[in-house]
Scaffold this motif. Structure first.
Motif, short mmCIF file in Angstrom:
data_model
loop_
_atom_site.label_atom_id
_atom_site.label_comp_id
_atom_site.label_asym_id
_atom_site.label_seq_id
_atom_site.Cartn_x
_atom_site.Cartn_y
_atom_site.Cartn_z
N GLU A 69 -2.55 -4.69 -5.62
CA GLU A 69 -3.75 -5.46 -5.23
C GLU A 69 -3.49 -6.96 -5.20
N SER A 96 -8.80 2.84 2.27
CA SER A 96 -8.37 4.06 1.56
C SER A 96 -7.63 3.72 0.26
N GLU A 97 -7.17 2.48 0.12
CA GLU A 97 -6.44 2.10 -1.08
C GLU A 97 -7.30 1.39 -2.12
N LEU A 98 -8.35 0.73 -1.67
CA LEU A 98 -9.14 -0.11 -2.57
C LEU A 98 -10.48 0.54 -2.85
N ALA A 146 -6.76 1.44 6.43
CA ALA A 146 -5.70 1.58 5.42
C ALA A 146 -6.12 0.90 4.12
N LEU A 147 -6.65 -0.31 4.23
CA LEU A 147 -7.09 -1.04 3.03
C LEU A 147 -8.22 -0.29 2.33
N GLU A 198 -13.03 -3.98 -2.56
CA GLU A 198 -12.88 -3.42 -1.21
C GLU A 198 -13.87 -4.08 -0.25
N MET A 211 0.82 -1.22 0.00
CA MET A 211 0.00 0.00 0.00
C MET A 211 0.85 1.26 0.00
N LYS A 212 2.17 1.10 0.03
CA LYS A 212 3.06 2.25 0.13
C LYS A 212 3.38 2.80 -1.25
N THR A 254 -1.28 0.73 -5.84
CA THR A 254 -1.41 -0.30 -4.81
C THR A 254 -1.19 -1.64 -5.48
#
Length: 314
Positions: free
Chosen positions: A31, A67-69, A64-65, A74, A24-25, A29
Motif C-alpha cells: 500500500e 480488488s487489492e484495497l 486492479a486497485l 480504496e 499489487m503482485k 499488497t
C-alpha cells in the motif's frame, strides 16, 4: 502560494505502471508504494499511468486497485484516479440519485466551482449519466433553493464590478431582509446568483456600512435550511474560497464524528488547486495545522494518503 500536488517532474507513465503492478503482485499488497506514487502525481499524470497500465497488462488499473484495497483508503485512491471533472459530475450524480439528496454536495460544488468548470461538469454529466444535470436537480429540490441552484448552473455571473450597482444591490438586500417584516428571498437569489465575486465583495462592504452587520448574519436570521446553507456558501466563496474549504474541512473532522465523504472530496478536489492557501486559512482560523488535525482524526493508509495530499505541516 497555490497548489499542494504538482505534476511530477521526471514523469514516466510506463515506469509508474510497472511500480504499481509490482505493488499489487504476489502475496499482500504494498500500500505504501501505491499511495506514495499516486499522491505525488497530478491527476493528468494519473490518467497517463492508467493508459500505460492498460497497454502493458491488458487490464484496467482502477479495477486492479479496487480488488487489492478496501475501505476508505480504496475510496480515496479511486477518487484520485478519476479525472477531476468526471469526479465532480459523479459526486453530483451520487448526491441526486441516492436515497434522499446529499444537499451539502450540491451546495459545495455549485457554490465553489468556476463558470468554466460548471460548464464542463454539465457536459460530462450528460455524457456519463445520460441525463441533464439541471433536470435532475429540479427533480430533487424545490422552492427558492432550487431556483438558486439553477441560476448557479447558468454560469452567467459576469466579471468585474458594476460601480453603479453596488449601493443599489446593498440597499435591495437590506430591504429584502432586515429592513422588512418577512423576507424577500427572490432578491437575495437574484443578486447573489447573478453578480461576479469581485462585485459581491464590494456589495458586502456597502451592506455592512448600511446595516451595521455582516450579510452572513442577515442570511442566518432571515432564511433556514438548504436555502440558508446555499446562500451562505455563495457568500463565503465570494469572500474567500480557501476560507470556505478550510471551514468545510474543520467541520468534517471536528464537529461530530468524521464526515469522510466531505474530507475526502475536499482533499482530492483541492489538492492541485489551492491546498497551500487552504492550509494557511485553516491555521489562521483554527490555530492548528490542517496536517495535525488530519493526523488526529484519521488512521492507517487512508491517513497517510491524506497527509501526502495535504503536503506539509504548518
Amino acid at each position: 502560494m497555490g497548489t499542494g500536488v504538482r505534476p511530477y517532474v521526471n514523469f514516466n507513465a510506463k515506469h509508474d505502471a510497472e511500480i504499481l503492478h509490482k505493488a499489487m503482485k504476489g502475496i499482500g499488497t504494498d500500500e505504501d508504494a501505491i499511495l506514495m506514487l499516486l499522491t505525488a502525481r497530478s491527476n493528468d499524470q494519473r490518467q497517463q499511468i492508467k493508459a500505460a497500465y492498460k497497454k502493458a497488462y491488458g487490464k484496467d488499473l482502477v479495477s486492479a486497485l479496487k480488488s487489492e484495497l478496501g475501505g476508505l483508503f480504496e475510496s480515496l485512491i479511486v477518487a484520485l484516479m478519476t479525472p477531476s471533472v468526471l469526479y465532480d459530475a459523479s459526486q453530483l450524480h451520487k448526491a441526486l440519485k441516492g436515497a434522499g439528496t446529499e444537499d451539502e454536495v450540491l451546495i459545495e460544488i455549485l457554490a465553489s466551482r468556476t463558470g468554466e468548470q460548471i460548464k464542463e461538469i454539465t457536459k460530462v454529466y450528460k455524457k456519463e449519466f445520460g441525463g441533464k444535470l439541471e433536470k435532475d436537480i429540479c427533480g430533487d429540490t424545490s422552492g427558492h433553493y432550487q431556483r438558486l441552484l439553477v441560476i448557479l448552473l447558468q454560469v452567467d455571473r459576469g466579471t468585474g464590478v458594476d460601480e453603479e450597482k453596488i449601493e443599489k444591490d446593498a440597499e435591495e438586500l437590506y430591504t429584502a431582509g432586515e429592513g422588512k417584516f418577512g423576507t424577500d428571498e427572490e432578491k437575495f437569489i437574484t443578486i447573489l446568483g447573478n453578480r461576479s465575486t469581485e462585485h459581491l465583495r464590494k456589495v458586502f462592504d456597502a451592506y455592512k456600512k448600511l446595516s451595521g452587520s455582516d450579510i452572513e448574519d442577515s442570511i442566518k436570521g432571515e432564511t433556514t435550511g438548504n436555502l440558508e446553507n446555499l446562500l451562505l456558501a455563495v457568500v463565503k466563496c465570494a469572500r474567500s474560497i480557501p476560507n470556505f474549504f478550510a471551514e468545510s474541512l474543520y467541520k468534517s473532522m471536528r464537529v461530530s464524528g468524521t464526515d469522510d465523504g466531505t474530507l475526502m472530496r475536499v482533499m482530492v478536489t483541492r489538492s492541485e488547486v489551492d491546498m497551500l492557501d487552504i492550509r494557511a486559512s485553516f491555521k489562521k482560523m483554527y490555530g492548528q495545522s490542517l496536517y495535525t488535525t488530519i493526523q488526529e482524526d484519521t488512521a492507517g493508509d487512508y491517513q497517510k494518503a491524506l497527509l501526502y495530499l495535504c503536503g506539509g505541516n504548518d
